[in-house]
Write an enzyme that holds these catalytic residues in place. Structure first.
Site, PDB file in Angstrom:
ATOM      1  N   GLY A  15       0.829  -1.203   0.000  1.00  0.00           N
ATOM      2  CA  GLY A  15       0.000   0.000   0.000  1.00  0.00           C
ATOM      3  C   GLY A  15       0.858   1.244   0.000  1.00  0.00           C
ATOM      4  CB  THR A  27      -5.827  -2.186   5.075  1.00  0.00           C
ATOM      5  OG1 THR A  27      -4.825  -1.207   4.769  1.00  0.00           O
ATOM      6  CG2 THR A  27      -6.689  -1.719   6.224  1.00  0.00           C
ATOM      7  CD  GLU A  79      -6.159   0.942   2.137  1.00  0.00           C
ATOM      8  OE1 GLU A  79      -5.731   0.627   3.258  1.00  0.00           O
ATOM      9  OE2 GLU A  79      -6.063   2.079   1.654  1.00  0.00           O
ATOM     10  CG  HIS A  84      -6.788 -15.057  11.389  1.00  0.00           C
ATOM     11  ND1 HIS A  84      -7.173 -15.994  12.330  1.00  0.00           N
ATOM     12  CD2 HIS A  84      -5.565 -15.448  10.940  1.00  0.00           C
ATOM     13  CE1 HIS A  84      -6.226 -16.907  12.432  1.00  0.00           C
ATOM     14  NE2 HIS A  84      -5.243 -16.600  11.607  1.00  0.00           N
TER      15      HIS A  84
HETATM   16  P1  ADP Z   1       0.448  -1.448   3.341  1.00  0.00           P
HETATM   17  O1  ADP Z   1       0.504   0.044   3.299  1.00  0.00           O
HETATM   18  O2  ADP Z   1       1.586  -2.098   2.583  1.00  0.00           O
HETATM   19  O3  ADP Z   1      -0.891  -1.973   2.908  1.00  0.00           O
HETATM   20  P2  ADP Z   1      -0.330  -2.098   6.091  1.00  0.00           P
HETATM   21  O4  ADP Z   1       0.255  -1.444   7.303  1.00  0.00           O
HETATM   22  O5  ADP Z   1      -1.738  -1.716   5.727  1.00  0.00           O
HETATM   23  O6  ADP Z   1       0.681  -1.850   4.884  1.00  0.00           O
HETATM   24  O7  ADP Z   1      -0.224  -3.679   6.293  1.00  0.00           O
HETATM   25  C1  ADP Z   1      -0.833  -4.521   5.331  1.00  0.00           C
HETATM   26  C2  ADP Z   1      -0.146  -5.865   5.231  1.00  0.00           C
HETATM   27  O8  ADP Z   1      -0.142  -6.526   6.500  1.00  0.00           O
HETATM   28  C3  ADP Z   1      -0.898  -6.808   4.296  1.00  0.00           C
HETATM   29  O9  ADP Z   1      -0.513  -6.626   2.942  1.00  0.00           O
HETATM   30  C4  ADP Z   1      -0.528  -8.187   4.844  1.00  0.00           C
HETATM   31  O10 ADP Z   1       0.644  -8.656   4.204  1.00  0.00           O
HETATM   32  C5  ADP Z   1      -0.240  -7.929   6.329  1.00  0.00           C
HETATM   33  N1  ADP Z   1      -1.289  -8.393   7.250  1.00  0.00           N
HETATM   34  C6  ADP Z   1      -1.034  -9.086   8.406  1.00  0.00           C
HETATM   35  N2  ADP Z   1      -2.181  -9.373   9.062  1.00  0.00           N
HETATM   36  C7  ADP Z   1      -3.205  -8.853   8.318  1.00  0.00           C
HETATM   37  C8  ADP Z   1      -4.636  -8.837   8.483  1.00  0.00           C
HETATM   38  N3  ADP Z   1      -5.229  -9.415   9.555  1.00  0.00           N
HETATM   39  N4  ADP Z   1      -5.380  -8.222   7.530  1.00  0.00           N
HETATM   40  C9  ADP Z   1      -4.774  -7.629   6.453  1.00  0.00           C
HETATM   41  N5  ADP Z   1      -3.434  -7.617   6.250  1.00  0.00           N
HETATM   42  C10 ADP Z   1      -2.637  -8.220   7.161  1.00  0.00           C
HETATM   43 MG    MG Z   2      -2.732  -1.259   3.771  1.00  0.00          MG
END
Ligand code: ADP
Ligand code: MG
Length: 171
Positions: A15, A27, A79, A84
């Site tokens: 993201g 997300t 997103e 879980h």
């Molecule tokens: P980004 O900006 O890269 O989306 P986030 O801080 O939103 O970073 O973290 C998202 C990532 O966290 C997801 O792509 C996934 O790999 C990981 N993740 C771990 N647990 C969860 C969860 N319960 N729901 C969604 N993503 C999760």
């Molecule tokens: Mg995200």
């Protein structure tokens, strides 16, 4: 919303580093190919449904559809927060989701605390609503059962759409 329930899947991409994980609510982001295929009647806002990472268990989820800052808010983003606790990140894996219902429109918040409270309320609402028999049924849909072997059921990938990002609805 006539397009609900809406089934789709795609690779989890990075993201914009908004730090959702630091808020305790990571997300998982879908690529543009998935977002661009959203039916027009699925607008921005918060949705609930079911999600599965790779070929694993199906969990409850909440999804935010918003405006993507990377494209100066001219394109949508999707997103998904899977309800879980995962041991590890799952970037690059295939996330399958079915969007089942709509919770509320997007809003801006005065404080981080207010935002987190709102999201936690969304999660609680999703948990309760998804227990309805008509929604539980979707958890067991063969869309999820066939998550890893779905390619055989799909049309051949086109030049612009990779197999892993193929959208399915009404499967
Ligand atoms: P980004 O900006 O890269 O989306 P986030 O801080 O939103 O970073 O973290 C998202 C990532 O966290 C997801 O792509 C996934 O790999 C990981 N993740 C771990 N647990 C969860 C969860 N319960 N729901 C969604 N993503 C999760
Ligand atoms: Mg995200």
């Amino acid at each position: 919303m006539k397009s609900l329930p809406y089934f789709c899947r795609g690779e989890v991409i990075r993201g914009f580093g908004r730090g959702s994980k630091e808020l305790g609510i990571p997300t998982a982001n879908f690529p543009d190919s998935v977002v661009d295929n959203l039916p027009a009647d699925i607008g921005t806002g918060i949705y609930y449904g079911w999600a599965c990472v790779g070929n694993c268990d199906v969990y409850k989820m909440v999804m935010s559809i918003g405006w993507n800052p990377y494209y100066k808010n001219t394109k949508k983003s999707m997103e998904t927060h899977v309800i879980h606790t995962f041991k590890e990140d799952f970037y690059g894996e295939i996330l399958s989701v079915v969007m089942v219902g709509y919770i509320r429109p997007e809003r801006s918040y005065n404080s981080l605390e207010a935002l987190i409270t709102a999201i936690n309320n969304d999660i609680e609402e999703a948990k309760v609503k998804l227990e309805l028999p008509e929604h539980l049924k979707l958890r067991d849909d063969n869309f999820f059962t066939n998550a890893s072997s779905s390619s055989s059921a799909l049309p051949p990938p086109t030049a612009t759409t990779s197999e892993t990002q193929t959208i399915m609805n009404g499967h």
